[in-house]
Scaffold this active site. Structure first.
Site, mmCIF file in Angstrom:
data_model
loop_
_atom_site.group_PDB
_atom_site.id
_atom_site.type_symbol
_atom_site.label_atom_id
_atom_site.label_comp_id
_atom_site.label_asym_id
_atom_site.label_seq_id
_atom_site.Cartn_x
_atom_site.Cartn_y
_atom_site.Cartn_z
ATOM 1 N N ASN A 1 0.814 -1.230 0.000
ATOM 2 C CA ASN A 1 0.000 0.000 0.000
ATOM 3 C C ASN A 1 0.840 1.269 0.000
ATOM 4 O O ASN A 1 0.490 2.246 -0.662
ATOM 5 C CB ASN A 1 -0.920 0.019 1.230
ATOM 6 C CG ASN A 1 -1.955 -1.066 1.168
ATOM 7 O OD1 ASN A 1 -2.767 -1.113 0.248
ATOM 8 N ND2 ASN A 1 -1.912 -1.970 2.130
ATOM 9 N N SER B 1 5.582 10.954 7.533
ATOM 10 C CA SER B 1 5.144 10.833 8.928
ATOM 11 C C SER B 1 6.270 11.057 9.918
ATOM 12 O O SER B 1 7.455 10.797 9.629
ATOM 13 C CB SER B 1 4.579 9.426 9.149
ATOM 14 O OG SER B 1 4.372 9.166 10.530
ATOM 15 N N TYR C 1 6.217 0.847 9.327
ATOM 16 C CA TYR C 1 5.432 1.950 8.758
ATOM 17 C C TYR C 1 6.350 3.153 8.506
ATOM 18 O O TYR C 1 6.323 3.767 7.427
ATOM 19 C CB TYR C 1 4.295 2.296 9.718
ATOM 20 C CG TYR C 1 3.637 3.621 9.469
ATOM 21 C CD1 TYR C 1 2.818 3.813 8.362
ATOM 22 C CD2 TYR C 1 3.837 4.695 10.351
ATOM 23 C CE1 TYR C 1 2.214 5.045 8.130
ATOM 24 C CE2 TYR C 1 3.229 5.915 10.138
ATOM 25 C CZ TYR C 1 2.424 6.091 9.021
ATOM 26 O OH TYR C 1 1.828 7.309 8.800
ATOM 27 N N LYS D 1 7.529 5.214 5.026
ATOM 28 C CA LYS D 1 7.449 6.668 4.795
ATOM 29 C C LYS D 1 8.817 7.214 4.369
ATOM 30 O O LYS D 1 8.906 8.073 3.494
ATOM 31 C CB LYS D 1 6.936 7.369 6.058
ATOM 32 C CG LYS D 1 5.478 7.059 6.361
ATOM 33 C CD LYS D 1 4.598 7.505 5.219
ATOM 34 C CE LYS D 1 3.153 7.107 5.376
ATOM 35 N NZ LYS D 1 2.304 7.566 4.256
#
Ligand SMILES: NC(=O)C1=CN([C@@H]2O[C@H](COP(=O)(O)OP(=O)(O)OC[C@H]3O[C@@H](n4cnc5c(N)ncnc54)[C@H](O)[C@@H]3O)[C@@H](O)[C@H]2O)C=CC1
Ligand SMILES: O=C1O[C@H](COP(=O)(O)O)[C@@H](O)[C@H](O)[C@H]1O
Length: 255
Positions: A84, A109, A145, A149
Site C-alpha cells: 500500500n 510521517s 510503517y 514513509k
C-alpha cells in the site's frame, strides 16, 4: 494551482481535513479506496493506488498530486506497507511523471524519524526542551510503517532528480479534530489541527520549491519538530497551539 489536483486517500482523516478547508479552493479529483457513502461534490475515482492503469487515468490532466492513500498504522505489518505505501507510491509517481504532473505532495510521517526520540523522551516532548529536528536529518524509523514513509521520501528524491517533478514531503505529526490529544505529551508536541493541515497543504500547492521535507505540526509550545522550513519555503502560517487547550477545552488563543 489552476489545474485539477488529485487527492488520494480522500475518504480518510487527513483527506477530510483538507477537503473541509479547501473543498472550494481547488478543482479536485478524488481517489477513494471503496465507493464513498455519499456522493462527493467533486470528480472521483474508486480503486487502489497499486493499479497502474487507474493511476494513469487519475493523473491525466492534473497539475498536482496530494498523495495520502496508504496504511497509516504505526504497527502495520511489512506486507501491508510494502504494497500500500511503498509500491502504491511508486506506481503513482510513475503515472504522475508520465502525465507531466508538476508537483507531488507526499504524506510522510513523524514515524520516519521515530528513533530520534528513543534516548530523549520524555524530555523532548516538553516546552522547555530545545531539541529540534528540522528535516535535514537522516531518517530513523521506529517501525516498518516509518520505513515505508522514509522510502516514499526517497522515491520522491529519485523522481525529482530523474524527472524534475517538484516534491514536497510533509512529515505529518498527529492530526486530531477540535483539540489536541488528551493526556498524551507526544501527541500534544506534534499536534496538527485540522485548519493548519488544510492551510499547510494549500501552501504545498502554491509555493515555489524543488524537493522539500517539512514537518506538519501546529505552532505548539511543546515541539521537537522545527516548522521554520515550512514557514520559510511554503509560507506556512499555523494558527493553532496545543498549549492553548486544557484537555478538550480551548482556554487561550495565543497564536
Ligand atoms: N492522521 C495522522 O495523524 C497522520 C497521517 N499520516 C499519513 O497521512 C495519510 C492519511 O492518513 P489518515 O487520513 O490518517 O489515514 P486514513 O486511514 O484515515 O486514510 C487513508 C485512506 O487511504 C485509503 N487507502 C489505503 N490503502 C489504499 C490503497 N492501496 N489504495 C487506495 N486507497 C488506499 C484508505 O481506504 C483510507 O481512506 C497516510 O499516508 C498516513 O500515513 C502521517 C502522519 C500522521
Ligand atoms: O503517522 C502517524 O502518526 C500519528 C501519530 O503517531 P502516534 O504513534 O503518536 O499515534 C498516528 O496517530 C497516525 O495514525 C499515523 O498515521
Amino acid at each position: 494551482m489552476d489545474d485539477p489536483v488529485l487527492l488520494t486517500g480522500a475518504g480518510g482523516r487527513v483527506g477530510g481535513a483538507i477537503l473541509d478547508g479547501l473543498a472550494d479552493e481547488y478543482d479536485w479529483r478524488l481517489l477513494y479506496h471503496s465507493q464513498p457513502a455519499t456522493e462527493p461534490d467533486a470528480e472521483f475515482l474508486v480503486g487502489d493506488v497499486t493499479d497502474a492503469e487507474l493511476m494513469a487515468e487519475a493523473c491525466e490532466g492534473v497539475g498536482a498530486v496530494i498523495h495520502l492513500a496508504g496504511d497509516p498504522r504505526p504497527d502495520a505489518p511489512w506486507d501491508s506497507v510494502l504494497a500500500n505505501n511503498i509500491d502504491g507510491t511508486k506506481v503513482l509517481y510513475d503515472a504522475a511523471v508520465e502525465a507531466g504532473v508538476e508537483r507531488f505532495v507526499f504524506a510522510s510521517s513523524n514515524h520516519a524519524v521515530g528513533h530520534y526520540e528513543t534516548d530523549r523522551k520524555p524530555d523532548l516532548y516538553r516546552a522547555d526542551d530545545d531539541f529540534r529536528l528540522d528535516g535535514t536529518e537522516l531518517p530513523r524509523p521506529g517501525n516498518f510503517y516509518g520505513v515505508s514513509k522514509a522510502a516514499g521520501e526517497t522515491l520522491g528524491r529519485f523522481y525529482h532528480d530523474e524527472h524534475g517533478i517538484k516534491v514536497c514531503n510533509v512529515r505529518i505529526g498527529n492530526l486530531t479534530e477540535g483539540h489536541p490529544p488528551v493526556d498524551y505529551e507526544r501527541g500534544q508536541a506534534m499536534w496538527l489541527s485540522h485548519r493548519d493541515c488544510a492551510h499547510l497543504h494549500a501552501r504545498t500547492l502554491e509555493a515555489d520549491y524543488e524537493y522539500e521535507i517539512v514537518y506538519g505540526i501546529s505552532d505548539n509550545d511543546r515541539k521537537y519538530y522545527s516548522i521554520e522550513r515550512a514557514k520559510a519555503v511554503l509560507g506556512y502560517e499555523p494558527m493553532d497551539n496545543s498549549a492553548d487547550f486544557d484537555g478538550r477545552e480551548r482556554v487561550a488563543d495565543g497564536n
